[in-house]
Design a protein around this motif. Structure first.
Motif, PDB file in Angstrom:
ATOM      1  N   GLY A 184       0.826  -1.199   0.000  1.00  0.00           N
ATOM      2  CA  GLY A 184       0.000   0.000   0.000  1.00  0.00           C
ATOM      3  C   GLY A 184       0.854   1.239   0.000  1.00  0.00           C
ATOM      4  N   ASP A 185       0.224   2.380   0.150  1.00  0.00           N
ATOM      5  CA  ASP A 185       0.917   3.662   0.158  1.00  0.00           C
ATOM      6  C   ASP A 185       1.720   3.792   1.444  1.00  0.00           C
ATOM      7  N   PRO A 186       3.057   3.866   1.358  1.00  0.00           N
ATOM      8  CA  PRO A 186       3.855   3.991   2.579  1.00  0.00           C
ATOM      9  C   PRO A 186       3.733   5.357   3.235  1.00  0.00           C
ATOM     10  N   GLY A 187       3.139   6.326   2.543  1.00  0.00           N
ATOM     11  CA  GLY A 187       3.100   7.690   3.052  1.00  0.00           C
ATOM     12  C   GLY A 187       2.244   7.853   4.290  1.00  0.00           C
ATOM     13  N   PRO A 245      -0.011   5.111   5.940  1.00  0.00           N
ATOM     14  CA  PRO A 245      -0.655   3.799   5.860  1.00  0.00           C
ATOM     15  C   PRO A 245      -1.624   3.461   6.978  1.00  0.00           C
ATOM     16  N   PHE A 246      -1.533   4.127   8.116  1.00  0.00           N
ATOM     17  CA  PHE A 246      -2.277   3.660   9.267  1.00  0.00           C
ATOM     18  C   PHE A 246      -3.447   4.556   9.633  1.00  0.00           C
ATOM     19  N   LEU A 253      -5.896  -0.728   3.465  1.00  0.00           N
ATOM     20  CA  LEU A 253      -5.746  -2.040   4.087  1.00  0.00           C
ATOM     21  C   LEU A 253      -4.981  -1.965   5.407  1.00  0.00           C
ATOM     22  N   ALA A 254      -3.838  -1.271   5.426  1.00  0.00           N
ATOM     23  CA  ALA A 254      -3.053  -1.210   6.665  1.00  0.00           C
ATOM     24  C   ALA A 254      -3.877  -0.610   7.793  1.00  0.00           C
ATOM     25  N   ALA A 255      -4.655   0.421   7.495  1.00  0.00           N
ATOM     26  CA  ALA A 255      -5.487   1.048   8.515  1.00  0.00           C
ATOM     27  C   ALA A 255      -6.609   0.116   8.964  1.00  0.00           C
ATOM     28  N   LEU A 277       4.313  -3.986  11.848  1.00  0.00           N
ATOM     29  CA  LEU A 277       3.543  -3.762  10.621  1.00  0.00           C
ATOM     30  C   LEU A 277       4.139  -2.577   9.863  1.00  0.00           C
ATOM     31  N   VAL A 278       4.458  -2.800   8.589  1.00  0.00           N
ATOM     32  CA  VAL A 278       5.012  -1.747   7.750  1.00  0.00           C
ATOM     33  C   VAL A 278       4.289  -1.756   6.417  1.00  0.00           C
ATOM     34  N   ALA A 279       3.822  -0.592   5.969  1.00  0.00           N
ATOM     35  CA  ALA A 279       3.236  -0.468   4.635  1.00  0.00           C
ATOM     36  C   ALA A 279       4.333  -0.094   3.644  1.00  0.00           C
ATOM     37  N   MET A 280       4.303  -0.714   2.471  1.00  0.00           N
ATOM     38  CA  MET A 280       5.359  -0.493   1.488  1.00  0.00           C
ATOM     39  C   MET A 280       4.863  -0.863   0.098  1.00  0.00           C
ATOM     40  N   THR A 281       5.658  -0.532  -0.897  1.00  0.00           N
ATOM     41  CA  THR A 281       5.313  -0.880  -2.265  1.00  0.00           C
ATOM     42  C   THR A 281       5.436  -2.379  -2.472  1.00  0.00           C
ATOM     43  N   ALA A 282       4.750  -2.892  -3.483  1.00  0.00           N
ATOM     44  CA  ALA A 282       4.793  -4.329  -3.761  1.00  0.00           C
ATOM     45  C   ALA A 282       6.198  -4.827  -4.102  1.00  0.00           C
TER      46      ALA A 282
END
Length: 489
Positions: free
Chosen positions: A35-38, A40-41, A49-51, A210-215
Motif C-alpha cells: 500500500g501507500d507507505p506515506g 498507511p495507518f 488495508l493497513a489502517a 507492521l510496515v506499509a510499502m510498495t509491492a
C-alpha cells in the motif's frame, strides 16, 4: 514514497531485529502490507488495508473475524437473534474502555452510533441503512433493530470501520506503539480485557511489526527473509512473484467475490451512449484474459453481480447468450463505424494501477478494443481517464453489496437512478422472494446503463513464510492480526 525514504524506513527496523532477543515470543512477526507507505495507518470512512488491519486489532467491534473469516465474539461475548430476524441482542463482556470507564450498554451504543455515522454516504453506509434503531438495555446489553431481516448482518458488524472507540481509543485486542513509520502491535493479556486468564499466554503471544510499502519492496523483503508475511497483493503485482522466483508454496490466493471491471468515468463523445459503451463490453475476450492472467480459479463474468451470490434468484444471466465472440464483435464494430463517420476514431484512456499485471491487462484490453476499431492508451491510476479499473472485494455475499458499490451516491459520475430506486425498494421489502426480484431488476437496469463493464472476480494474494502462524485463505480477504500474533497450542 521514494526509494530513499523507504530505505530510511527499513534501516532502523533491521537494526532492531539484529539487536532484539532470539526467542520466538520476543522476536516480532514482520508483516509487510502492500500500500501507500506515506500514510498507511490512518484514513477516513474508506480505510486503506493497513489502517483496516490496525483498526481491527486495536478497536474491536461488537463482533470480529477469525483467521478463517468467520464471525466471532469481540466486545460482545454472546448474542441472540429474534425469530423474525429483526432484533440482534448483544451481551457485552465484563471489561473497561482504555480510560478505565466500564464497558456498558450506554457507552457501546454511543460508540456504535458514532462508527455508523462515520461511514454515512459510503457503500458501507448504504449496507447499514437497514438499521432502524440502536438501544442500550440494562447493564451491558445492546439491541440493534432492523427494518427487515439481513442474513449477513453480523458480518457487516465485524467490518473494521465498525470497531468501537471511546475518546478516540479502542479496547484491543492489541496495543500499538509507533516506530517511525512502522507500528509495533502487542496482544493485550486476556485478564486485562475482561476475559479468563490463560496459563500459556506469555509463551504463545508475540509482537507484530507492521510496515506499509510498495509491492516490489515487499516481495524483495520476503525473498530476503526480512518479512514473514506479505498482505494486500492484487493483480497489478501478481507477475512479480514468478519473476522473483518465490516458491509456489508461499503464495496464498483468497477465493474472493467482488467487482473487477472498468467503470466509465468520462461519459462524453463515444462513451455518451449506452449502446456504444456496450460495444466495449461485447468486444472483450474474457477467456483469453483469463489465459493471459494465468491465475488458477479465476472466474470471468459479464454480470455485475457475481454468479452464485446468496440472493441471486437466477433471472439475470450472463450477457449475449448464444452469440459467439466474433458475432458480438461484428455488432460492436458496426456501432464504432457509425460513430467514426461523424468524427475521428475514439482514443480511450484506461486508468490502471502501476504494475506488470496491469500492463498485461491493458495489452489484452487494447487488443480487444482494436478488433472493433478503437484505440486505447494506458494512463496512471490517478490521471484523467475515460475508463478506470474497479477492484473491490465483497464484504458479504449479497446482490445489494454490488449494487451499493455502483450506486449514484458512490460512483458520482455515471450511474443508474432507476437501479438505485429499485435497490432502495428492496431495502424495505420484507418478503425475501420479492426482495430478490427487486435486486435482479436493479441489476438489469444497471446492466442496460453499461456504466460498468465486468471482467471477472477480484484477485487477492498473500505471501506466507514458515515462520508465520494464524493465517488462512478465506472468501473475504480478511486476515486479522491477532491470530498472527499467537503461536498454536
Amino acid at each position: 514514497m521514494t526509494p530513499r525514504l523507504l530505505s530510511s524506513l527499513f534501516g532502523p527496523v533491521l537494526a532492531l531485529l539484529v539487536a532484539g532477543c532470539d526467542t520466538a515470543s520476543d522476536r516480532p512477526v514482520e508483516v509487510a502490507v502492500i500500500g501507500d507507505p506515506g500514510s498507511p495507518f490512518v484514513g477516513g470512512a474508506r480505510l486503506p488495508l493497513a489502517a483496516q488491519l490496525v483498526r481491527s486489532a486495536t478497536a474491536e467491534g461488537l463482533v470480529g473475524f477469525d483467521e478463517q473469516g468467520r464471525v466471532i465474539p469481540a466486545l460482545a461475548d454472546r448474542w441472540i437473534v429474534t425469530d423474525d430476524g429483526l432484533s440482534y441482542i448483544f451481551r457485552l463482556r465484563d471489561g473497561t474502555w482504555p480510560d478505565k470507564t466500564p464497558l456498558t450498554g450506554d457507552s457501546a451504543r454511543a460508540a456504535l452510533q458514532q462508527a455508523i455515522g462515520s461511514v454515512r454516504g459510503t457503500p458501507l453506509g448504504a449496507d447499514l441503512a437497514g438499521i432502524d434503531e440502536v438501544r442500550a438495555m440494562a447493564g451491558r446489553v445492546v439491541e440493534i433493530r432492523l427494518r427487515q431481516p439481513q442474513p449477513d448482518f453480523l458480518q457487516l458488524l465485524a467490518q473494521p470501520e465498525l470497531g468501537l472507540m471511546r475518546k478516540g481509543r479502542g479496547a484491543g485486542p492489541m496495543r500499538q506503539t509507533r516506530e517511525k513509520r512502522a507500528l509495533l502491535l502487542k496482544p493485550i493479556p486476556p485478564e486485562d480485557r475482561g476475559l479468563p486468564q490463560t496459563e500459556d499466554w506469555a509463551e504463545r503471544s508475540r509482537k507484530l511489526r507492521l510496515v506499509a510499502m510498495t509491492a516490489p519492496r515487499a516481495v524483495e523483503r520476503f525473498n530476503a527473509g526480512e518479512a514473514d508475511l506479505v498482505l494486500g497483493g492484487r493483480l497489478a503485482d501478481f507477475p512479480r512473484l514468478d519473476a522473483s522466483g518465490i516458491a509456489r508454496g508461499a503464495i496464498r490466493l483468497d477465493p474472493v467475490a467482488g467487482l473487477f471491471g472498468l467503470a466509465v468515468v468520462n461519459p462524453q463523445g463515444f462513451l455518451s451512449a449506452p449502446e456504444r459503451r456496450e460495444a466495449l463490453a461485447m468486444a472483450i475476450d474474457r477467456d483469453a484474459l483469463g489465459a493471459t492472467l494465468n491465475i488458477g480459479g479465476w472466474i470471468a463474468t459479464t454480470r455485475i453481480v457475481n454468479p452464485g451470490t446468496g440472493d441471486d434468484n437466477g433471472t439475470v444471466g450472463e450477457r449475449w447468450p448464444g452469440q459467439s465472440l466474433a458475432e458480438r464483435r461484428t455488432t460492436a464494430s458496426a456501432r464504432v463505424t457509425r460513430w467514426v463517420k461523424n468524427g475521428k476514431t475514439p482514443r480511450l484512456r484506461i486508468a490502471l494501477p502501476s504494475g506488470p499485471g496491469s500492463d498485461q491487462l491493458f495489452a489484452r484490453l487494447a487488443e480487444d478494443f482494436k478488433a472493433i476499431g478503437l484505440d486505447a492508451v494506458q494512463v496512471r491510476d490517478s490521471a484523467p481517464a475515460d475508463l478506470r479499473l474497479v477492484d473491490t472485494v465483497a464484504r458479504y455475499p449479497r446482490a445489494s453489496w454490488f449494487l451499493n458499490q455502483l450506486s449514484c451516491a458512490n460512483m458520482r459520475v455515471l450511474c443508474s437512478a432507476s437501479a438505485d430506486r429499485l435497490t432502495g425498494l428492496a431495502l424495505v421489502e420484507s418478503d425475501p422472494a420479492k426482495r430478490a426480484d427487486l435486486l435482479a431488476q436493479a441489476e438489469a437496469q444497471l446492466t442496460i446503463a453499461n456504466s460498468y463493464i465486468p471482467l471477472g472476480v477480484p484477485i487477492r494474494w498473500s505471501l506466507v513464510s514458515g515462520k508465520a502462524t494464524g493465517f488462512m485463505p478465506n472468501p473475504w480477504n480478511i486476515h486479522p492480526l491477532m491470530p498472527l500474533a499467537m503461536l498454536p497450542k
